[in-house]
Design an enzyme around this catalytic site. Structure first.
Site, mmCIF file in Angstrom:
data_model
loop_
_atom_site.group_PDB
_atom_site.id
_atom_site.type_symbol
_atom_site.label_atom_id
_atom_site.label_comp_id
_atom_site.label_asym_id
_atom_site.label_seq_id
_atom_site.Cartn_x
_atom_site.Cartn_y
_atom_site.Cartn_z
ATOM 1 C CG ASN A 143 24.752 40.433 2.365
ATOM 2 O OD1 ASN A 143 23.811 40.517 3.145
ATOM 3 N ND2 ASN A 143 25.410 41.487 1.941
ATOM 4 N NE ARG A 144 25.238 42.080 7.926
ATOM 5 C CZ ARG A 144 25.914 42.894 7.093
ATOM 6 N NH1 ARG A 144 25.497 43.092 5.858
ATOM 7 N NH2 ARG A 144 27.015 43.491 7.505
ATOM 8 C CG HIS A 199 33.872 41.605 0.491
ATOM 9 N ND1 HIS A 199 34.642 42.461 1.239
ATOM 10 C CD2 HIS A 199 32.607 41.754 0.939
ATOM 11 C CE1 HIS A 199 33.858 43.093 2.120
ATOM 12 N NE2 HIS A 199 32.632 42.683 1.952
ATOM 13 C CG ASP A 259 26.941 47.329 4.027
ATOM 14 O OD1 ASP A 259 27.036 46.690 2.950
ATOM 15 O OD2 ASP A 259 27.364 46.899 5.110
ATOM 16 C CD GLU A 266 29.925 42.896 -1.011
ATOM 17 O OE1 GLU A 266 29.610 41.830 -0.481
ATOM 18 O OE2 GLU A 266 29.730 43.999 -0.479
#
Ligand SMILES: *[C@@H]1O[C@H](CO)[C@@H](O)[C@H](O)[C@H]1NC(C)=O
Ligand SMILES: *[C@@H]1O[C@H](CO)[C@@H](O)[C@H](O)[C@H]1NC(C)=O
Ligand SMILES: *[C@@H]1O[C@H](CO)[C@@H](O)[C@H](O)[C@H]1NC(C)=O
Ligand SMILES: *[C@@H]1O[C@H](CO)[C@@H](O)[C@H](O)[C@H]1NC(C)=O
Ligand SMILES: *[C@@H]1O[C@H](CO)[C@@H](O)[C@H](O)[C@H]1NC(C)=O
Ligand SMILES: *[C@@H]1O[C@H](CO)[C@@H](O)[C@H](O)[C@H]1NC(C)=O
Ligand SMILES: *[C@@H]1O[C@H](CO)[C@@H](O)[C@H](O)[C@H]1NC(C)=O
Ligand SMILES: *[C@@H]1O[C@H](CO)[C@@H](O)[C@H](O)[C@H]1NC(C)=O
Ligand SMILES: *[C@@H]1O[C@H](CO)[C@@H](O)[C@H](O)[C@H]1NC(C)=O
Length: 418
Positions: A104-105, A209, A290, A372
């Site tokens: 992820n971010r 993923h 998302d 996920e």
């Protein structure tokens, strides 16, 4: 030497390391009695009800085959027809892979450990000020799923991959060694992801993923996954994010009946997407999902994540009758409704319809769902969440471990009626 020290101290699951090292990361050094990859570069494993193919690139699942309620074999994960295609694909949507070392971010591609600030390689949301990106997604431009893992062992029902991620790669501190084991048994796909910080304190968060379509992209009534039913029984809260999906630190309530409520009852993915509230739900100008839902189970007492009925997510398609129950030890769950697909990614030859003008052999917007299992996203930038012990790992300390079981079943209620 360093490696040997960590080997000695970290126990039996590290023993295959010697073979991983000697094969040089080419994917050819497996130790197995089985024949290795097929002509497409796929390593197959089998069990009752399931067969699956994997590739060293990103330790990715490339095919997952199961018979639907009509007895027709369906390939329910997106991907390519051979291993080479994954490495050549420029879009690189992290198909079926293990993103790492941090999934992820990461906000501003920056984090702090013990007062030291680390800047890692950005790769998403370029701006004039930050032409390479305003944040890091899935471990950076050369994250784990851009690399070939080593096949450490491969048998009829199990495969183990490893990767050695060097100190400083993508800007992350210290070396990390990881093992990814996939096993099939009794309609179940198990995976276990283990990672060890061998030299320095570093963040680690992994996931799987995989892009799902439980109709094998062959539904002759709709080519989207909007009619899949989704259920997150423990997820009354989610991580609040900004316009580019970076966590703000706020934990948000998924009020009963709201767009993000999948806890109060199972609901079709498409049910609420025409509500105004769905606009911007997956970032700027994006309608769909998302999001990272929290998995809140402790308040109901101690639990065994493997206990029957204790799935954290359930996905079903009435059309194929295929149902997937996700069991995991992880405390968050991301679902992405393929808002960014636009009909350019091809289906595999094992998927889709042939000669149907309505449904071309590509993946449309909302044509799939990424599920996920993970920890709370970007927790390394939110000390107020107090998740350091789940995300920061030290040499000699406990390893990072993620476990999950994906349990399939078939609704055969009306199997004979057609
Ligand atoms: C591999 O597993 C499948 C399914 O369990 C079984 O049918 C097959 O006989 C096994 N093959 C070998 C070589 O053990
Ligand atoms: C691999 O798949 C790609 C995409 O489908 C195709 O273009 C290519 O010819 C295939 N390569 C081999 C060696 O089969
Ligand atoms: C990874 O392996 C594939 C074959 O499976 C090969 O085509 C590719 O060149 C390899 N990539 C790297 C970075 O080693
Ligand atoms: C973002 O990272 C850059 C360096 O990559 C740094 O100069 C800047 O101060 C950071 N901004 C914030 C708000 O942390
Ligand atoms: C659609 O697919 C189902 C399941 O394979 C099949 O029973 C049905 O006949 C198909 N309908 C059409 C119109 O092709
Ligand atoms: C999908 O579900 C909606 C209800 O949510 C229903 O109106 C529609 O007919 C379904 N479409 C298909 C193709 O099953
Ligand atoms: C919003 O998205 C639509 C299509 O998804 C696109 O046509 C439009 O240009 C976008 N608007 C902005 C302001 O980016
Ligand atoms: C099983 O199929 C029947 C008949 O199509 C349907 O009514 C029922 O809702 C399905 N159950 C599940 C769990 O999908
Ligand atoms: C569709 O998505 C791909 C991959 O993200 C992108 O390269 C392409 O430009 C997009 N095409 C259109 C027509 O939007």
């Amino acid at each position: 030497m360093r490696l040997n020290t960590s080997l000695a101290s970290l126990g039996a699951f590290l023993l295959p390391l010697a073979s991983a090292q000697s094969s040089g990361g080419t994917g050819g050094g497996y130790v197995s009695s089985s024949p290795g990859p097929d002509e497409n570069g796929f390593y197959w494993i089998y069990s009752e009800g399931l067969s699956a193919a994997f590739i060293p690139y990103g330790a990715s699942v490339a095919k997952l085959l199961i018979h639907d309620k009509y007895g027709i074999e369906r390939d329910v994960v997106a991907g390519f027809d051979n291993a080479t295609a994954y490495t050549l694909d420029k879009a690189h949507p992290h198909l079926g892979s293990v993103p790492g070392r941090y999934a992820n971010r990461i906000k501003n591609s920056t984090f702090e450990i013990d007062g030291e600030t680390f800047h890692i390689e950005p790769n998403e949301n370029p701006t004039r000020e930050a032409p390479d990106g305003a944040d890091t997604l899935h471990g950076g431009p050369n994250g784990w799923d851009f690399r070939n893992f080593t096949v450490v062992s491969h048998s009829n029902d199990s495969i183990t991959f490893s990767i050695v991620d060097p100190d400083g790669e993508q800007g992350f501190p210290g070396e990390v060694i990881s093992y990814v084991t996939y096993t099939l048994h009794d309609f179940t796909w198990d995976f276990k992801l283990v990672a060890i910080a061998t030299t320095k304190k570093t963040p680690i968060m992994l996931s799987s993923h995989t892009y799902w379509n439980l109709d094998g992209f062959a539904n002759n009534e709709t080519n989207t996954a909007l009619n899949h039913t989704f259920y997150l029984p423990y997820s009354g809260q989610r991580v609040g994010v900004d316009d580019i999906l970076i966590p703000t630190g706020d934990i948000i309530a998924n009020k009963k009946g709201s767009v993000n409520d999948f806890w109060s009852a199972p609901k079709q993915i498409g049910t609420d997407l025409s509500k105004p509230e769905a606009e911007g739900n997956c970032g700027f100008n994006c309608t769909g999902y998302d999001n990272c839902w929290l998995v809140n189970r402790n308040q109901q007492g101690p639990y065994d994540w493997r206990a029957e009925g204790g799935f954290v997510a359930r996905l079903q398609s009435e059309w194929s009758g295929i149902q997937l129950d996700v069991y995991t030890d992880q405390e968050a769950f991301q679902m992405y409704s393929c808002n960014g697909q636009n009909g350019t990614m091809p289906l595999k030859s094992s998927q889709g319809l042939f000669d149907n003008e309505d449904f071309p052999r590509t993946i449309p917007k909302y044509g799939c769902l990424v599920l996920e299992v993970e920890d709370w996203i970007d927790a390394i930038n939110h000390p107020e969440w107090q998740r350091e012990s789940k995300q920061i790992f030290s040499p000699g300390g406990d390893p990072y471990v993620l476990q999950a079981s994906y349990v399939f079943s078939i609704n055969s209620t009306d199997a004979s009626s057609s």
